[in-house]
Motif scaffolding. Structure first.
Motif, mmCIF file in Angstrom:
data_model
loop_
_atom_site.group_PDB
_atom_site.id
_atom_site.type_symbol
_atom_site.label_atom_id
_atom_site.label_comp_id
_atom_site.label_asym_id
_atom_site.label_seq_id
_atom_site.Cartn_x
_atom_site.Cartn_y
_atom_site.Cartn_z
ATOM 1 N N GLU A 67 -4.646 11.710 -12.073
ATOM 2 C CA GLU A 67 -3.905 11.064 -10.998
ATOM 3 C C GLU A 67 -4.707 11.121 -9.687
ATOM 4 O OE1 GLU A 67 -1.698 9.478 -8.135
ATOM 5 O OE2 GLU A 67 -1.337 9.191 -10.282
ATOM 6 N N ALA A 68 -4.842 9.969 -9.031
ATOM 7 C CA ALA A 68 -5.626 9.898 -7.799
ATOM 8 C C ALA A 68 -4.955 10.620 -6.637
ATOM 9 C CB ALA A 68 -5.879 8.432 -7.422
ATOM 10 N N GLY A 69 -3.610 10.694 -6.656
ATOM 11 C CA GLY A 69 -2.890 11.388 -5.595
ATOM 12 C C GLY A 69 -2.595 12.822 -5.961
ATOM 13 N N GLY A 70 -1.691 13.433 -5.192
ATOM 14 C CA GLY A 70 -1.350 14.831 -5.426
ATOM 15 C C GLY A 70 -0.012 14.980 -6.128
ATOM 16 N N TRP A 71 0.479 16.220 -6.159
ATOM 17 C CA TRP A 71 1.763 16.505 -6.787
ATOM 18 C C TRP A 71 2.907 16.001 -5.913
ATOM 19 C CZ3 TRP A 71 2.407 17.737 -11.661
ATOM 20 C CH2 TRP A 71 1.324 18.310 -12.365
ATOM 21 N N ASP A 72 4.053 15.810 -6.524
ATOM 22 C CA ASP A 72 5.219 15.272 -5.822
ATOM 23 C C ASP A 72 6.020 16.393 -5.152
ATOM 24 O OD1 ASP A 72 5.948 16.343 -8.271
ATOM 25 O OD2 ASP A 72 7.643 14.971 -8.536
ATOM 26 N N ASP A 73 5.332 17.212 -4.346
ATOM 27 C CA ASP A 73 5.981 18.359 -3.730
ATOM 28 C C ASP A 73 6.462 18.088 -2.309
ATOM 29 O OD1 ASP A 73 3.470 18.191 -2.634
ATOM 30 O OD2 ASP A 73 2.775 20.138 -3.365
ATOM 31 N N SER B 24 2.975 -1.509 -0.501
ATOM 32 C CA SER B 24 3.085 -0.080 -0.788
ATOM 33 C C SER B 24 2.969 0.168 -2.290
ATOM 34 C CB SER B 24 4.426 0.467 -0.288
ATOM 35 O OG SER B 24 4.440 0.537 1.114
ATOM 36 N N SER B 25 2.323 1.268 -2.629
ATOM 37 C CA SER B 25 2.200 1.684 -4.021
ATOM 38 C C SER B 25 1.984 3.187 -4.029
ATOM 39 C CB SER B 25 1.017 0.971 -4.701
ATOM 40 O OG SER B 25 0.946 1.301 -6.066
ATOM 41 N N GLY B 26 2.733 3.895 -4.856
ATOM 42 C CA GLY B 26 2.701 5.347 -4.821
ATOM 43 C C GLY B 26 1.372 5.943 -5.241
ATOM 44 N N LYS B 27 0.782 6.757 -4.366
ATOM 45 C CA LYS B 27 -0.441 7.500 -4.674
ATOM 46 C C LYS B 27 -0.055 8.976 -4.767
ATOM 47 C CE LYS B 27 -5.271 7.983 -3.196
ATOM 48 N NZ LYS B 27 -6.253 7.744 -2.104
ATOM 49 N N VAL B 28 0.681 9.292 -5.830
ATOM 50 C CA VAL B 28 1.279 10.604 -6.003
ATOM 51 C C VAL B 28 1.777 10.688 -7.442
ATOM 52 C CG1 VAL B 28 3.562 9.765 -5.263
ATOM 53 C CG2 VAL B 28 3.021 12.202 -5.015
ATOM 54 N N ILE B 29 1.926 11.887 -7.958
ATOM 55 C CA ILE B 29 2.526 12.029 -9.283
ATOM 56 C C ILE B 29 3.901 11.351 -9.279
ATOM 57 C CG2 ILE B 29 3.616 13.698 -10.824
ATOM 58 C CD1 ILE B 29 0.677 13.653 -11.291
ATOM 59 N N GLY B 30 4.124 10.478 -10.249
ATOM 60 C CA GLY B 30 5.341 9.663 -10.272
ATOM 61 C C GLY B 30 5.111 8.263 -9.751
ATOM 62 N N GLY B 31 4.009 8.076 -8.991
ATOM 63 C CA GLY B 31 3.642 6.741 -8.508
ATOM 64 C C GLY B 31 4.758 6.078 -7.729
ATOM 65 N N CYS B 32 4.967 4.810 -8.006
ATOM 66 C CA CYS B 32 6.001 4.052 -7.286
ATOM 67 C C CYS B 32 7.396 4.598 -7.542
ATOM 68 C CB CYS B 32 5.939 2.574 -7.668
ATOM 69 S SG CYS B 32 4.473 1.731 -7.026
ATOM 70 N N SER B 33 7.612 5.223 -8.694
ATOM 71 C CA SER B 33 8.943 5.788 -8.964
ATOM 72 C C SER B 33 9.245 6.978 -8.055
ATOM 73 C CB SER B 33 9.079 6.191 -10.433
ATOM 74 O OG SER B 33 8.350 7.369 -10.724
ATOM 75 N N SER B 34 8.220 7.478 -7.343
ATOM 76 C CA SER B 34 8.417 8.569 -6.386
ATOM 77 C C SER B 34 8.638 8.074 -4.962
ATOM 78 C CB SER B 34 7.213 9.525 -6.401
ATOM 79 O OG SER B 34 7.182 10.293 -7.582
#
Length: 523
Positions: free
Chosen positions: A47-53, A95-105
């Motif tokens: 995953e290019a982004g980080g955790w969903d914390d 917009s597009s999610g760069k995080v675990i979960g991606g756009c669903s986050s």
């Protein structure tokens, strides 16, 4: 003679994996979780982004605060010739999610599958196995709907991973909207599985007042499995191809380049923008157009989605104006609407018209051979006159809704929304100008790695989502949709991930058969 594997992996110290999944977003979390249900299979998720914390991720009311932050790719389109006239440089933010979960986050959590004709159209265009009857079992397989009255419904499931529930907050004004629409002849329907045009209050991917992203629903339950490895902040430079076979990936982690070998398949689940970049970069292609969105439909289904959003928030004394913003994004327009409601000392609502099936066709190209460089995104908004005509029809339907007895009794009326120097009037000329000024994405782009028949030269993947001409490489995400369903892309993307994994694990027919047995359906 040295083989491709020996030559490329000679200095690689990493262990090989059966599957490497690129992208821990909406689809990637589902893919990684489902594949590792088999303890004999090893999976690496990059995953290019980080955790969903980030705490705001899990608070539904904070959804709009997540866009244009460090967990968003923050794409920007090129200047638009026919739209975005009220925006700086006539460009739009994607917009597009760069995080675990991606756009669903980071999305608005709206759960909708689309119309059955959407998927029948996919099948008619050459996507064998993707008709409504053949995708419905996978929507149901994923769904964990908490509504008691859905427990015996053949269209729903209470036991799937993805929690779906009614909105925790409902308002009288929302009920008024439904009543007014019914006055115009619209039938109230279950919007999660509606087959026809209708009205209703949508459900959301939430559970106990919190967001239920695919990271929460799928990945978290897989993290304890020894056969799953997850690496965040990992930028894949390219998929390595040797003799038309995907043999691994070249990835940068903590500014160090690493090589990882794959034993079975590399799966691109990086999303509508990043997945095609992965294919182009892996083939050494530079500046080649890949995205051609918009396919003429073969069936009739709704063209417009109308969302009705209550506005009753305190914004302080900082007056927003349409010209103060660097770009007129969805959130900025929401701010402006909220302030207008406060200025008039009234509660307000905003109508959002979403063009579901645009005729205009966009294009995506690489700027240069650099995975970190954003691509050129040209959606070509409103290039086709029919798109504007449909939106005009939608605006007039809003006015018709406001003229109902229900709305009049509730004293809901259209405020004096102005273009520069002019009040909004419902002439063709004024509506055309208004539409071309206030244009923004609904953040559900699809079709960059289009699925289609073997003889369809415009198709990137076949109906089992295998990339044409490259063995051991699949794409499983929203980019494979031939065109967007009559919904946002979240639930269909999760369905695609479930179905795509089922093709890999040879469980596809079993899942359909179980659905038939549980419902008595004939597929």
């Amino acid at each position: 003679m040295e083989s491709c594997f020996e030559r490329w992996f000679s200095d690689n110290l990493s262990r090989p994996y059966d599957y490497i999944v690129i992208g821990g977003g909406t689809a990637g979390c589902v893919v990684a979780s489902r594949l590792t249900e088999d303890p004999e299979v090893t999976v690496l998720l990059l995953e290019a982004g980080g955790w969903d914390d980030k705490s705001e991720i899990h608070i539904p009311a904070e959804a709009s605060s997540l866009r244009q932050t460090n967990i968003d790719w923050k794409y920007l389109t090129i200047s638009q010739s026919h739209a975005c006239k009220a925006k700086l440089g006539e460009r739009d933010e994607w917009s597009s999610g760069k995080v675990i979960g991606g756009c669903s986050s980071i999305d608005n959590m709206y759960y909708a599958r689309g119309h059955e004709a959407d998927f029948n159209s996919w099948a008619s265009l050459g996507a064998d196995g993707w008709s409504w009857e053949e995708v419905l079992p996978f929507f149901i397989h994923s769904e964990g709907n908490v509504r008691e009255d859905f427990k015996k419904s053949p269209s729903h499931n209470n036991n799937g991973h993805l929690r779906v529930s009614d909105n925790a907050v409902t308002t009288n004004i929302g009920k008024t909207f439904v009543k007014a629409a019914r006055e115009l002849g619209y039938q109230q329907r279950d919007l999660t599985s509606a087959m026809d045009i209708g009205v209703g209050i949508p459900q959301a991917t939430t559970s106990n007042g919190k967001r239920c992203s695919t990271a929460t629903a799928y990945l978290k339950i897989a993290l304890e499995r020894p056969n799953l490895a997850v690496i965040t902040n990992a930028l894949v430079q390219k998929v390595v191809i040797c003799n038309n076979q995907a043999i691994g990936v070249h990835v940068t982690v903590d500014k160090k380049e690493r090589d990882v070998r794959v034993l079975r398949e590399v799966i691109l689940s990086a999303g509508t923008i990043e997945s095609p970049k992965g294919i182009l970069s892996s083939n050494g292609i530079e500046g080649t157009a890949l995205l051609r969105t918009g396919v003429d439909p073969l069936c009739e289904w709704p063209d417009i989605q109308l969302n009705f959003i209550p506005m009753f928030f305190h914004l302080g004394n900082d007056e927003p104006t349409l010209t103060r913003y660097k770009s007129l994004s969805y959130d900025n327009m929401m701010d402006y609407s909220k302030w207008e409601a406060l200025r008039m000392k009234k509660e307000g609502v905003t109508f959002l018209l979403i063009l579901l099936h645009p005729k205009s066709k966009g294009e995506l190209t690489l700027q240069k051979q650099d995975p970190e460089a954003p691509p050129n995104i040209d959606p070509r908004y409103l290039e086709h006159d029919q798109d504007v005509a449909i939106l005009k029809k939608g605006m007039r339907e809003v006015k018709r809704l406001l003229d109902t007895n229900t709305m009049r009794k509730s004293k809901i009326e259209l405020c004096d929304v102005r273009l520069p120097g002019e009040p909004l009037a419902f002439s063709d000329e004024n509506l055309d100008a208004y539409i071309r000024h206030f244009t923004s994405t609904a953040n559900s782009p699809v079709g960059t790695c289009k699925m289609g028949a073997i003889n369809d030269r415009s198709a990137v993947v076949d109906p089992q989502l295998r990339v044409r001409g490259i063995h051991g490489l699949r794409v499983i995400d929203a980019s494979i949709m031939p065109h967007l369903p009559s919904a946002n892309s979240s639930a269909p993307t999760i369905m695609i991930a479930e179905k795509g994994v089922a093709y890999i694990t040879n469980e596809h027919d079993d899942i359909i058969q179980r659905y038939k047995q549980s419902t008595g359906a004939s597929l």
